[in-house]
Write a protein that holds these residues in place. Structure first.
Motif, PDB file in Angstrom:
ATOM      1  N   GLU A 190      -5.406   6.596  14.508  1.00 21.88           N
ATOM      2  CA  GLU A 190      -6.833   6.793  14.743  1.00 21.88           C
ATOM      3  C   GLU A 190      -7.048   8.025  15.622  1.00 21.88           C
ATOM      4  O   GLU A 190      -6.588   8.103  16.756  1.00 21.88           O
ATOM      5  N   LYS A 199      -3.908  11.274  10.223  1.00 20.53           N
ATOM      6  CA  LYS A 199      -4.972  11.268  11.225  1.00 20.53           C
ATOM      7  C   LYS A 199      -6.371  11.326  10.614  1.00 20.53           C
ATOM      8  O   LYS A 199      -7.362  11.187  11.327  1.00 20.53           O
ATOM      9  N   LEU A 230      -6.021   6.408   2.134  1.00 21.75           N
ATOM     10  CA  LEU A 230      -7.279   6.961   2.612  1.00 21.75           C
ATOM     11  C   LEU A 230      -8.431   6.657   1.663  1.00 21.75           C
ATOM     12  O   LEU A 230      -8.278   6.737   0.434  1.00 21.75           O
ATOM     13  N   TRP A 238     -18.249  14.086  13.329  1.00 20.57           N
ATOM     14  CA  TRP A 238     -17.082  14.320  12.476  1.00 20.57           C
ATOM     15  C   TRP A 238     -16.541  15.718  12.742  1.00 20.57           C
ATOM     16  O   TRP A 238     -17.251  16.580  13.270  1.00 20.57           O
ATOM     17  N   ARG A 285      -9.705  10.224   8.583  1.00 20.95           N
ATOM     18  CA  ARG A 285     -10.449   8.988   8.313  1.00 20.95           C
ATOM     19  C   ARG A 285     -10.943   8.973   6.870  1.00 20.95           C
ATOM     20  O   ARG A 285     -11.056   7.905   6.249  1.00 20.95           O
ATOM     21  N   GLN A 291     -17.878   1.086   8.413  1.00 21.90           N
ATOM     22  CA  GLN A 291     -16.478   0.679   8.555  1.00 21.90           C
ATOM     23  C   GLN A 291     -16.067  -0.203   7.379  1.00 21.90           C
ATOM     24  O   GLN A 291     -14.959  -0.086   6.858  1.00 21.90           O
ATOM     25  N   ARG A 333      -1.929   3.901  10.150  1.00 24.12           N
ATOM     26  CA  ARG A 333      -2.931   4.911  10.421  1.00 24.12           C
ATOM     27  C   ARG A 333      -2.878   5.357  11.884  1.00 24.12           C
ATOM     28  O   ARG A 333      -2.538   4.571  12.775  1.00 24.12           O
ATOM     29  N   PRO A 335     -13.381  10.603  13.699  1.00 25.27           N
ATOM     30  CA  PRO A 335     -13.893  10.778  12.332  1.00 25.27           C
ATOM     31  C   PRO A 335     -13.490  12.121  11.722  1.00 25.27           C
ATOM     32  O   PRO A 335     -14.306  13.032  11.584  1.00 25.27           O
ATOM     33  N   ARG A 387     -15.377   1.902   4.319  1.00 24.43           N
ATOM     34  CA  ARG A 387     -14.100   2.612   4.478  1.00 24.43           C
ATOM     35  C   ARG A 387     -12.918   1.663   4.282  1.00 24.43           C
ATOM     36  O   ARG A 387     -11.948   1.992   3.597  1.00 24.43           O
TER      37      ARG A 387
END
Length: 347
Positions: free
Chosen positions: A167, A246, A271, A199, A248, A311, A165, A170, A314
């Motif tokens: 980061e 990229k 994802l 976001w 989230r 988190q 991933r 958001p 997710r």
């Protein structure tokens, strides 16, 4: 391996799920040594309403095919062909179906009913039927297709799985045509309900319906989301892959999917997903998604809020997503299924 023809309307290199599927299937069939003739039909052959001249043009091309050469026929063309025209073909037809054309969002009711009735008749004229998901198989059985003549060939995914991933904050990613069925309007309304959180969102996809594209742009402005929601249009493959890496959260507020190739791509990228409990979506995403009812911005927003704030939520969905992504077939596997269908035909 017997030679065959594959009829596809318009530019088969368009970046939509159906065209990607058919282009990659064509390429993989040819890659294993099959003699597959690509027949590029006029783009209008996939339209719900056609002129008599266009119908004659399509019929002339397809009726010229030899009787011992199977024809893989694009599903939109199959649905749009009058039964009497399809019945005149002497070659065995393998219908390559993604979902019934009459179920497309935004069609006038009379046209939708006509297309469903026409496709129901056409199903009896196909030697074999290949579909993209178990859900679509059941849909066509419901329309009267013989279950024994329906084969599921799931879309392939040849890119790397479970990439590291990147980061980048958001970021919420949605991928799909700017068409009413994709529910981007629902997504925008849901995003407005979580505007208190941090976001940004990108909606990636070419314009299919200019009126829908205009409505989406207006909706973004009305909700004051102009600096947070981007309608990016179609992206090159490398840029799209980077957008997945990229992101989230992947979010698609679709009203219906016959499979959902963008959802499967999200699985390949590990994802967490927010989508809708409709069509083939539950079967595609399994337990890797939070699902809302279609056309329910409040419920969709609730799922987005959960993933934006938690988190742990997710991470758990991402774990499930990676597991499912690893199990998805490659395009060579999809072509192998079609090859078995072609070799099993009697003509």
């Amino acid at each position: 391996m017997r030679p065959c023809a594959f009829a596809i309307p318009g530019d088969h290199r368009q970046k939509t799920g159906g065209f990607i599927y058919e282009r990659r299937l064509l390429e993989e069939l040819q890659a294993v040594g099959r003699q597959v003739t690509h027949i590029a039909l006029p783009a209008g052959a996939a339209a719900a309403e056609q002129s008599a001249a266009l119908r004659r043009e399509v019929s002339k091309v397809l009726e010229a095919l030899p009787p011992d050469q199977p024809l893989i026929l694009d599903g939109l063309v199959f649905a749009a062909m009058p039964p009497e025209a399809l019945a005149r073909l002497t070659c065995p037809v393998v219908a390559m179906l993604h979902h019934p054309m009459g179920m497309e969002q935004g069609l006038p009711a009379d046209i939708a009913q006509h297309l469903l009735a026409q496709e129901r008749t056409n199903l009896s004229l196909a030697a074999e039927i290949v579909v993209t998901s178990p859900h679509t198989r059941q849909t066509y059985i419901g329309l009267g297709a013989d279950p024994a003549r329906i084969t599921v060939a799931l879309p392939g995914h040849d890119g790397p799985r479970d990439l590291t991933r990147v980061e980048a904050g958001p970021r919420i990613l949605s991928v799909g045509l700017l068409a009413r069925r994709k529910g981007h309007d629902v997504l925008i309304r849901a995003l407005a309900r979580v505007a208190d959180l941090e976001w940004t969102a990108s909606i990636v996809g070419k314009i299919h319906d200019a009126a829908v594209a205009d409505e989406l742009a207006l909706l973004i402005a009305e909700h004051g989301l102009g600096t947070r929601v981007a309608l990016t249009g179609e992206l090159p493959d490398a840029a799209l892959a980077e957008a997945y890496r990229k992101a989230r959260i992947f979010a698609l507020a679709t009203r219906y999917e016959g499979y959902g190739m963008a959802l499967a791509e999200a699985l390949c990228h590990g994802l967490p997903i927010v989508s809708c409990d409709t069509g083939a979506v539950p079967g595609t995403v399994g337990q890797a998604a939070l699902l809302a009812a279609p056309d329910d911005p409040a419920a969709f927003a609730g799922h987005l809020r959960t993933l934006l704030l938690s988190q742990a939520a997710r991470d758990e969905l991402a774990r499930r997503s990676r597991v499912l992504g690893q199990k998805l077939p490659r395009w060579k596997d999809t072509a192998a299924v079609m090859g078995l269908v072609l070799d099993g035909l009697r003509c």
